[in-house]
Scaffold this active site. Sequence first.
Site, PDB file in Angstrom:
ATOM      1  N   GLY A  55       0.823  -1.201   0.000  1.00  0.00           N
ATOM      2  CA  GLY A  55       0.000   0.000   0.000  1.00  0.00           C
ATOM      3  C   GLY A  55       0.856   1.249   0.000  1.00  0.00           C
ATOM      4  O   GLY A  55       2.062   1.191   0.263  1.00  0.00           O
ATOM      5  N   CYS A  82       5.240  -6.154   1.469  1.00  0.00           N
ATOM      6  CA  CYS A  82       5.639  -4.738   1.527  1.00  0.00           C
ATOM      7  C   CYS A  82       5.032  -4.044   2.755  1.00  0.00           C
ATOM      8  O   CYS A  82       5.473  -4.272   3.859  1.00  0.00           O
ATOM      9  CB  CYS A  82       5.289  -4.047   0.220  1.00  0.00           C
ATOM     10  SG  CYS A  82       6.339  -4.597  -1.136  1.00  0.00           S
ATOM     11  N   TYR A  83       3.998  -3.211   2.567  1.00  0.00           N
ATOM     12  CA  TYR A  83       3.395  -2.534   3.714  1.00  0.00           C
ATOM     13  C   TYR A  83       2.899  -3.560   4.726  1.00  0.00           C
ATOM     14  O   TYR A  83       3.017  -3.362   5.941  1.00  0.00           O
ATOM     15  CB  TYR A  83       2.252  -1.637   3.250  1.00  0.00           C
ATOM     16  CG  TYR A  83       1.578  -0.863   4.380  1.00  0.00           C
ATOM     17  CD1 TYR A  83       2.191   0.249   4.946  1.00  0.00           C
ATOM     18  CD2 TYR A  83       0.345  -1.269   4.863  1.00  0.00           C
ATOM     19  CE1 TYR A  83       1.583   0.945   5.984  1.00  0.00           C
ATOM     20  CE2 TYR A  83      -0.279  -0.574   5.895  1.00  0.00           C
ATOM     21  CZ  TYR A  83       0.341   0.531   6.453  1.00  0.00           C
ATOM     22  OH  TYR A  83      -0.260   1.224   7.480  1.00  0.00           O
ATOM     23  N   HIS A 170       7.443  -7.520  -4.242  1.00  0.00           N
ATOM     24  CA  HIS A 170       6.141  -7.896  -4.805  1.00  0.00           C
ATOM     25  C   HIS A 170       6.274  -9.206  -5.585  1.00  0.00           C
ATOM     26  O   HIS A 170       6.731  -9.206  -6.726  1.00  0.00           O
ATOM     27  CB  HIS A 170       5.619  -6.796  -5.731  1.00  0.00           C
ATOM     28  CG  HIS A 170       5.148  -5.577  -5.014  1.00  0.00           C
ATOM     29  ND1 HIS A 170       3.899  -5.487  -4.459  1.00  0.00           N
ATOM     30  CD2 HIS A 170       5.770  -4.398  -4.755  1.00  0.00           C
ATOM     31  CE1 HIS A 170       3.750  -4.301  -3.887  1.00  0.00           C
ATOM     32  NE2 HIS A 170       4.873  -3.628  -4.041  1.00  0.00           N
ATOM     33  N   GLU A 172       3.893 -10.857  -6.883  1.00  0.00           N
ATOM     34  CA  GLU A 172       2.806 -10.983  -7.853  1.00  0.00           C
ATOM     35  C   GLU A 172       3.123 -10.388  -9.215  1.00  0.00           C
ATOM     36  O   GLU A 172       2.425 -10.680 -10.191  1.00  0.00           O
ATOM     37  CB  GLU A 172       1.521 -10.345  -7.292  1.00  0.00           C
ATOM     38  CG  GLU A 172       1.564  -8.830  -7.144  1.00  0.00           C
ATOM     39  CD  GLU A 172       2.160  -8.340  -5.831  1.00  0.00           C
ATOM     40  OE1 GLU A 172       1.968  -7.164  -5.496  1.00  0.00           O
ATOM     41  OE2 GLU A 172       2.845  -9.144  -5.150  1.00  0.00           O
ATOM     42  N   ASP A 228     -19.477  -9.299 -21.373  1.00  0.00           N
ATOM     43  CA  ASP A 228     -19.842  -9.212 -19.961  1.00  0.00           C
ATOM     44  C   ASP A 228     -21.346  -9.333 -19.749  1.00  0.00           C
ATOM     45  O   ASP A 228     -21.811 -10.151 -18.951  1.00  0.00           O
ATOM     46  CB  ASP A 228     -19.341  -7.888 -19.374  1.00  0.00           C
ATOM     47  CG  ASP A 228     -17.875  -7.642 -19.677  1.00  0.00           C
ATOM     48  OD1 ASP A 228     -17.146  -8.633 -19.871  1.00  0.00           O
ATOM     49  OD2 ASP A 228     -17.470  -6.474 -19.740  1.00  0.00           O
ATOM     50  N   LYS A 369     -11.771 -10.122 -16.956  1.00  0.00           N
ATOM     51  CA  LYS A 369     -12.310 -10.407 -18.283  1.00  0.00           C
ATOM     52  C   LYS A 369     -12.004 -11.833 -18.746  1.00  0.00           C
ATOM     53  O   LYS A 369     -12.878 -12.525 -19.283  1.00  0.00           O
ATOM     54  CB  LYS A 369     -11.768  -9.394 -19.298  1.00  0.00           C
ATOM     55  CG  LYS A 369     -12.185  -9.646 -20.734  1.00  0.00           C
ATOM     56  CD  LYS A 369     -13.666  -9.357 -20.977  1.00  0.00           C
ATOM     57  CE  LYS A 369     -13.911  -7.871 -21.043  1.00  0.00           C
ATOM     58  NZ  LYS A 369     -15.299  -7.571 -21.467  1.00  0.00           N
TER      59      LYS A 369
END
Length: 513
Positions: A55, A82-83, A170, A172, A228, A369
């Site tokens: 964050g 991280c945070y 990170h 990810e 969608d 998506k």
Amino acid sequence: MPEGGIVIVDYGSQYTQLIARRIRSKNVFSRIISCHAPINEVMEDSPAGIILSGGPSSVFGDDAPGLPHGIWSAGVPILGVCYGMQLVGREIGARVEMADTAEYGYARIKADTGHALFQGTPETQQVWMSHGDSVGANGVEAMKVIARSGASEVAAFEWLGRGVYCVQFHPEVHHTTHGEKILENFLFAICRCEPTWSAEGVVEQMVGEIRDKVGDGRVICAVSGGVDSSVAACLIDRAVGERLFCVFVDNGLLRSGEREGVVELLGTQLTGHLEVVDARARFIERLKGITDPEEKRKRIGNLFIEIFEEVSRAHGPFQYLAQGTLYPDRIESMSTVGPSQTIKTHHNVGGLPEKMEFDLIEPLALLFKDEVREIGIELGLPREQLRRHPFPGPGLAVRVLGEVTEEKLELVRQADKIFIDALHEWDLYDSVWQALVVILPIRSVGVMGDARTYAHPVALRAVSSTDGMTADWVELPAEFLREVSNRIINSVPGINRVVYDVSSKPPSTIEWE
């Protein structure tokens, strides 16, 4: 949320949604929840593990969000990123301070590859850092340092006896070379997750949830013919059948042949009713003189609701309004979970009036998506329909920069058809996430034959992406662009210049407005 999934406590990181997507790609369900949520909400679906996201805050800030009260009684493994790591570091009694040298971007760490979190990865590996505060190893017995970097004496650690693991980088993002393996280790070696989340299971779960929510009620569903809304309508149709009433609003902001295509497609897919409303004149009138893109979206969204309420009074009563809102729509429209920032309003989300006659049903609101396309395949929708490029809810109104007029709509509609048809002809369509044409609110000088022209320029845009959260421009062949430009200028009177957009997201968005 299926039991045994992962809860991500969101502290506002730009990468939080990417963590969720990475986990789901391993067939493990993930759910994002606000950092302000109480522990009973975090644990309500019996997750197998918790991730504390990164964050923008500093733990030293006066309004810095903290850990959910009671999180240490959760009894499941926790990964701080991280945070999240800095919050845990402060909790364990480690030294947390503003780093002498902030780390942003690529860094190299030396990891303990015998530790469960780093098994199967090399001792020295590249990661992506983004932090100013740092955690120090100041003799805390419960802290086991499992990775270091050049600027961080603690790049990762375990809180012994608590099942808590923290990384300063990170895992990810693709810049962290072995981040996918690190996440896999957390999911399967540490949390013991079962890879049971699949499109088939999601369809069954969603149909059941819709059925439970609607009860004996009736649903009015907005359909556009896009991926969608089509998937949302088919899901609801499977749940409630003839109690679904679909409405296709021809707002005059559609692509060429859109209305006919929707009627043909959904007419064969649904057991419920499909009503076509011609509201072209009303939308053009509502947009007259409006140039601000946010105001355009809100006016379009409000008029959609007005029309649905009119249809409801004529054919109702209906207790529910269904929409095909996706996760990226919600993320960009408002801060839904953590302290993230609004980028723009999507008509599905931010254009709704505060008071409506309906309760909302958004079965796809936590999906990306590509996940929606997988669900569409499971529902039996035609693959040609599912591979269509995304199209914005406000339609061509946000591709006509400035005031929307029927003349400009027709110009961008014709140019768009030429561009999309050419992508199909050159077998490039499926290699592009989204392609579009924007008409600019200026005129440019040109010459055709021996005559001077003063007409509209248009911009072509084609991007590659996985989930719409980030995107890069596609390097289309020069000969292709030359052919498309010539076709547009030669066959669409009123356009005399074509340019190509070479900006990525971020810093740009995919749509221009």
